[in-house]
Design an enzyme around this catalytic site. Structure first.
Site, PDB file in Angstrom:
ATOM      1  N   GLU A   9      -2.357   5.173   2.502  1.00 35.93           N
ATOM      2  CA  GLU A   9      -2.230   3.746   2.189  1.00 35.93           C
ATOM      3  C   GLU A   9      -3.552   3.095   1.767  1.00 35.93           C
ATOM      4  OE1 GLU A   9      -0.857   5.189   4.873  1.00 35.93           O
ATOM      5  OE2 GLU A   9       1.285   4.938   4.518  1.00 35.93           O
ATOM      6  N   HIS A  12      12.185   5.776  13.451  1.00 33.17           N
ATOM      7  CA  HIS A  12      12.134   5.929  11.982  1.00 33.17           C
ATOM      8  C   HIS A  12      12.965   7.152  11.572  1.00 33.17           C
ATOM      9  CE1 HIS A  12      10.305   6.605   8.028  1.00 33.17           C
ATOM     10  NE2 HIS A  12       9.643   5.460   8.123  1.00 33.17           N
ATOM     11  N   GLU A  40       0.089  -9.042  -1.092  1.00 31.88           N
ATOM     12  CA  GLU A  40      -0.598  -8.465   0.081  1.00 31.88           C
ATOM     13  C   GLU A  40      -1.810  -7.633  -0.378  1.00 31.88           C
ATOM     14  OE1 GLU A  40       0.542  -5.354   3.247  1.00 31.88           O
ATOM     15  OE2 GLU A  40       1.454  -7.164   4.028  1.00 31.88           O
ATOM     16  N   ARG A  46       2.009   8.635   8.897  1.00 39.27           N
ATOM     17  CA  ARG A  46       1.712  10.026   8.518  1.00 39.27           C
ATOM     18  C   ARG A  46       0.548  10.611   9.308  1.00 39.27           C
ATOM     19  NH1 ARG A  46       4.411   9.433   3.967  1.00 39.27           N
ATOM     20  NH2 ARG A  46       5.098  11.296   2.847  1.00 39.27           N
ATOM     21  N   HIS A  55       5.358   5.810  13.395  1.00 42.07           N
ATOM     22  CA  HIS A  55       5.850   6.658  12.304  1.00 42.07           C
ATOM     23  C   HIS A  55       4.764   7.137  11.349  1.00 42.07           C
ATOM     24  CE1 HIS A  55       5.200   3.777   9.064  1.00 42.07           C
ATOM     25  NE2 HIS A  55       5.455   2.859   9.940  1.00 42.07           N
ATOM     26  N   ASP A  90       0.779  -1.238   0.000  1.00 48.00           N
ATOM     27  CA  ASP A  90       0.000   0.000   0.000  1.00 48.00           C
ATOM     28  C   ASP A  90       0.809   1.284   0.000  1.00 48.00           C
ATOM     29  OD1 ASP A  90       1.137   0.031   2.474  1.00 48.00           O
ATOM     30  OD2 ASP A  90      -0.669  -0.477   3.582  1.00 48.00           O
TER      31      ASP A  90
HETATM   32  C1  UD1 Z   1       6.430   5.138   3.877  1.00 49.79           C
HETATM   33  C2  UD1 Z   1       5.080   4.679   3.350  1.00 49.79           C
HETATM   34  C3  UD1 Z   1       4.279   3.995   4.462  1.00 49.79           C
HETATM   35  C4  UD1 Z   1       5.082   2.907   5.156  1.00 49.79           C
HETATM   36  C5  UD1 Z   1       6.414   3.471   5.603  1.00 49.79           C
HETATM   37  C6  UD1 Z   1       7.254   2.365   6.173  1.00 49.79           C
HETATM   38  C7  UD1 Z   1       3.998   6.014   1.608  1.00 49.79           C
HETATM   39  C8  UD1 Z   1       3.164   7.194   1.318  1.00 49.79           C
HETATM   40  N1  UD1 Z   1       4.324   5.822   2.893  1.00 49.79           N
HETATM   41  O1  UD1 Z   1       6.158   6.150   4.834  1.00 49.79           O
HETATM   42  O2  UD1 Z   1       3.115   3.431   3.914  1.00 49.79           O
HETATM   43  O3  UD1 Z   1       4.365   2.451   6.285  1.00 49.79           O
HETATM   44  O4  UD1 Z   1       7.090   4.031   4.467  1.00 49.79           O
HETATM   45  O5  UD1 Z   1       8.307   2.851   6.935  1.00 49.79           O
HETATM   46  O6  UD1 Z   1       4.372   5.313   0.718  1.00 49.79           O
HETATM   47  N2  UD1 Z   1      13.864   8.693   5.410  1.00 49.79           N
HETATM   48  C9  UD1 Z   1      15.243   8.623   5.415  1.00 49.79           C
HETATM   49  N3  UD1 Z   1      15.827   7.414   5.139  1.00 49.79           N
HETATM   50  C10 UD1 Z   1      15.131   6.294   4.888  1.00 49.79           C
HETATM   51  C11 UD1 Z   1      13.731   6.372   4.901  1.00 49.79           C
HETATM   52  C12 UD1 Z   1      13.104   7.578   5.146  1.00 49.79           C
HETATM   53  O7  UD1 Z   1      15.911   9.608   5.640  1.00 49.79           O
HETATM   54  O8  UD1 Z   1      15.731   5.226   4.655  1.00 49.79           O
HETATM   55  C13 UD1 Z   1      13.206   9.997   5.676  1.00 49.79           C
HETATM   56  C14 UD1 Z   1      13.301  10.972   4.487  1.00 49.79           C
HETATM   57  O9  UD1 Z   1      13.484  12.279   4.988  1.00 49.79           O
HETATM   58  C15 UD1 Z   1      11.922  10.854   3.845  1.00 49.79           C
HETATM   59  C16 UD1 Z   1      11.060  10.643   5.067  1.00 49.79           C
HETATM   60  O10 UD1 Z   1      11.821   9.793   5.922  1.00 49.79           O
HETATM   61  O11 UD1 Z   1      11.594  11.988   3.095  1.00 49.79           O
HETATM   62  C17 UD1 Z   1       9.691  10.051   4.831  1.00 49.79           C
HETATM   63  O12 UD1 Z   1       9.759   8.898   3.995  1.00 49.79           O
HETATM   64  P1  UD1 Z   1       8.454   8.468   3.135  1.00 49.79           P
HETATM   65  O13 UD1 Z   1       8.766   7.217   2.386  1.00 49.79           O
HETATM   66  O14 UD1 Z   1       7.956   9.619   2.367  1.00 49.79           O
HETATM   67  O15 UD1 Z   1       7.358   8.217   4.238  1.00 49.79           O
HETATM   68  P2  UD1 Z   1       7.270   7.115   5.390  1.00 49.79           P
HETATM   69  O16 UD1 Z   1       6.625   7.767   6.557  1.00 49.79           O
HETATM   70  O17 UD1 Z   1       8.565   6.432   5.551  1.00 49.79           O
HETATM   71  N1  UDP Z   2      11.483  -3.047  11.289  1.00 51.25           N
HETATM   72  C1  UDP Z   2      12.875  -3.218  11.242  1.00 51.25           C
HETATM   73  N2  UDP Z   2      13.659  -2.341  11.938  1.00 51.25           N
HETATM   74  C2  UDP Z   2      13.144  -1.317  12.659  1.00 51.25           C
HETATM   75  C3  UDP Z   2      11.726  -1.143  12.686  1.00 51.25           C
HETATM   76  C4  UDP Z   2      10.932  -2.032  11.974  1.00 51.25           C
HETATM   77  O1  UDP Z   2      13.371  -4.140  10.616  1.00 51.25           O
HETATM   78  O2  UDP Z   2      13.925  -0.559  13.257  1.00 51.25           O
HETATM   79  C5  UDP Z   2      10.628  -3.987  10.529  1.00 51.25           C
HETATM   80  C6  UDP Z   2       9.480  -4.632  11.273  1.00 51.25           C
HETATM   81  O3  UDP Z   2       9.879  -5.829  11.909  1.00 51.25           O
HETATM   82  C7  UDP Z   2       8.471  -4.877  10.170  1.00 51.25           C
HETATM   83  C8  UDP Z   2       8.693  -3.713   9.233  1.00 51.25           C
HETATM   84  O4  UDP Z   2      10.004  -3.221   9.530  1.00 51.25           O
HETATM   85  O5  UDP Z   2       8.772  -6.049   9.447  1.00 51.25           O
HETATM   86  C9  UDP Z   2       7.669  -2.661   9.451  1.00 51.25           C
HETATM   87  O6  UDP Z   2       8.042  -1.532   8.763  1.00 51.25           O
HETATM   88  P1  UDP Z   2       7.446  -0.106   9.046  1.00 51.25           P
HETATM   89  O7  UDP Z   2       7.017  -0.011  10.469  1.00 51.25           O
HETATM   90  O8  UDP Z   2       8.452   0.855   8.551  1.00 51.25           O
HETATM   91  O9  UDP Z   2       6.210  -0.052   8.044  1.00 51.25           O
HETATM   92  P2  UDP Z   2       4.704  -0.550   8.109  1.00 51.25           P
HETATM   93  O10 UDP Z   2       4.677  -1.967   8.512  1.00 51.25           O
HETATM   94  O11 UDP Z   2       4.007   0.334   9.072  1.00 51.25           O
HETATM   95  O12 UDP Z   2       4.209  -0.315   6.725  1.00 51.25           O
END
Ligand code: UD1
Ligand code: UDP
Length: 375
Positions: free
Chosen positions: A132, A241, A118, A210, A208, A96
């Site tokens: 999502e 995160h 999924e 949104r 984490h 998603d």
């Molecule tokens: C995204 C997904 C969410 C998922 C989450 C898992 C969308 C809209 N959101 O949200 O569904 O649950 O990932 O974690 O697709 N950043 C870093 N390094 C990284 C990752 C993120 O610096 O490796 C920072 C960056 O500043 C980035 C921000 O996190 O701009 C947000 O990342 P983004 O993928 O936009 O949103 P998530 O909240 O991670």
């Molecule tokens: N996870 C990880 N390291 C972390 C936090 C989460 O490996 O520091 C794993 C967790 O076990 C799960 C997945 O990341 O498998 C969940 O990811 P996240 O919470 O980023 O996204 P969501 O599941 O909410 O989409």
């Protein structure tokens, strides 16, 4: 041979797609290729390194504080070139995220069939989880093959009049979990190595989403702080995160509390092993709601809804909302009432048996054969 391009971009997609990629590589009838969008960077690389998956393409789109629009436009533009060059017979996306939906859209524009891993999770509230819920509905409309983790997910698709090629496979996260959790595990993370867990109740926290940014996340943090202060035998581990908006709030409220350890994201092996040794998981994550029940660890969901009702029905997961007093009250109940705690610890696994990837690979091969017969 069928050319399958698996595309993913965030940590949870990678954790759930890597076992499938490794499975696809075992089949001589499948040529498996991998494209990363790089919607995440460090958190994505951490996963593919652990699984040893080598990408064929990397769009590398992540920017600090990126918006939904910038993710969408950059993935859509860059995917066009990849699809033109690779010419896959099938594109696989997961779940998603914006990566999932936009990649499905890019494939649709090229009339390339999409397989949705999924598929069929729903809250029926288009703003929660945001974006999502809409991402997965739209991906479901586009997809030709739907790999639903549970019967309930299949029913959700059928209610939307999606009836063809739905396969109930289990969730590939359980495939991943089965390879990572080990007895006598030694943590990789230096911070985790230093912690003495002896006689402590480990509470694992992640948050984490949104829709939780701002006041809900502040409430969550205040509740966590209160738990830490009230229960000094608790050790709270919170891998934070990398989203700067998450980190600003979390560090401003929870830094410098003795029994709260704020650490950087940990790799998936450390994560699954700390989870399986925890007293309690408190999270707004989707993946953790699937993983923790399989090792009998109770989960309090820091959200107002869930698209994963199966473990709630089984009694191991409880949705407690995002108000400070509700979160604290529910945690308190588990610390102080052994019966309530024990009721939530039965190990249950509504999300699969660890063989989802094999089923998905078989269904892809079967689908290809039926198309050849029809041609
Ligand atoms: C995204 C997904 C969410 C998922 C989450 C898992 C969308 C809209 N959101 O949200 O569904 O649950 O990932 O974690 O697709 N950043 C870093 N390094 C990284 C990752 C993120 O610096 O490796 C920072 C960056 O500043 C980035 C921000 O996190 O701009 C947000 O990342 P983004 O993928 O936009 O949103 P998530 O909240 O991670
Ligand atoms: N996870 C990880 N390291 C972390 C936090 C989460 O490996 O520091 C794993 C967790 O076990 C799960 C997945 O990341 O498998 C969940 O990811 P996240 O919470 O980023 O996204 P969501 O599941 O909410 O989409």
């Amino acid at each position: 041979m069928i050319k399958v391009l698996s595309v993913f971009g965030t940590r949870p997609e990678a954790i759930k797609m890597c076992p499938l990629v490794l499975e696809l590589e075992k089949h001589s009838q499948i040529k498996s290729l991998v494209c990363l969008t790089g919607q995440h960077r460090e958190m994505l690389d951490q996963v593919i390194d652990i699984f040893g998956v080598k990408p064929d393409y990397d769009l590398n789109i992540m920017r600090p504080k990126q918006t939904l629009t910038t993710i969408t436009t950059s993935v859509l533009e860059k995917m066009e070139g990849v699809l033109d060059e690779c010419k896959p017979d099938l594109v696989l996306v997961h779940g998603d995220t914006s990566t999932s939906f936009v990649v499905a859209l890019a494939a649709f524009y090229k009339q390339i069939p999409v397989g949705h891993v999924e598929a069929g999770l729903r809250t029926y509230d288009k703003y929660s989880p945001f974006p999502e819920e809409m991402n997965r509905c739209l991906t479901g409309r586009i997809a030709e093959l739907h790999f639903a983790p549970t019967e309930n997910n299949k029913k959700n698709l059928e209610m939307e009049k999606i009836t063809n090629n739905i396969f109930v496979t289990g969730n590939t996260v359980i495939d991943a979990f089965k390879t990572t959790v080990k007895e006598n595990y030694q943590f990789h993370n230096e911070e985790l190595k230093k912690i003495n867990f002896e006689g402590k109740k480990c509470v694992l926290v992640t948050a984490h989403r949104r829709e939780n940014l701002g006041v809900p996340l502040e409430n969550i943090c205040h509740a966590i702080k209160k738990i830490a202060q009230q229960y000094i035998d608790a050790i709270i581990i919170y891998p934070v995160h990398l989203n700067p908006l998450v980190r600003e709030t979390v560090f401003s409220i929870l830094d410098n509390v003795d029994n709260i350890k704020l650490i950087d994201p940990i790799d998936v092996e450390d994560m699954h092993n700390i989870m399986s040794r925890s007293f309690l998981v408190m999270t707004d994550s989707g993946g953790l709601q699937e993983e923790a029940p399989s090792c009998g660890v109770p989960v309090l969901v820091l959200r107002t809804e869930t698209e994963r009702p199966e473990a709630v029905e089984a009694g191991t997961v409880k949705v407690v909302g995002v108000k400070e007093e509700d979160i604290f009250y529910n945690a308190q109940l588990l610390f102080e009432n052994e019966d309530k705690y024990n009721e939530m610890t039965k190990s249950t696994n509504p999300y699969g048996d660890g063989h989802a990837s094999e089923r998905i690979a078989d269904k892809i091969i079967g689908w290809r054969k039926s198309r050849e017969r029809a041609d």
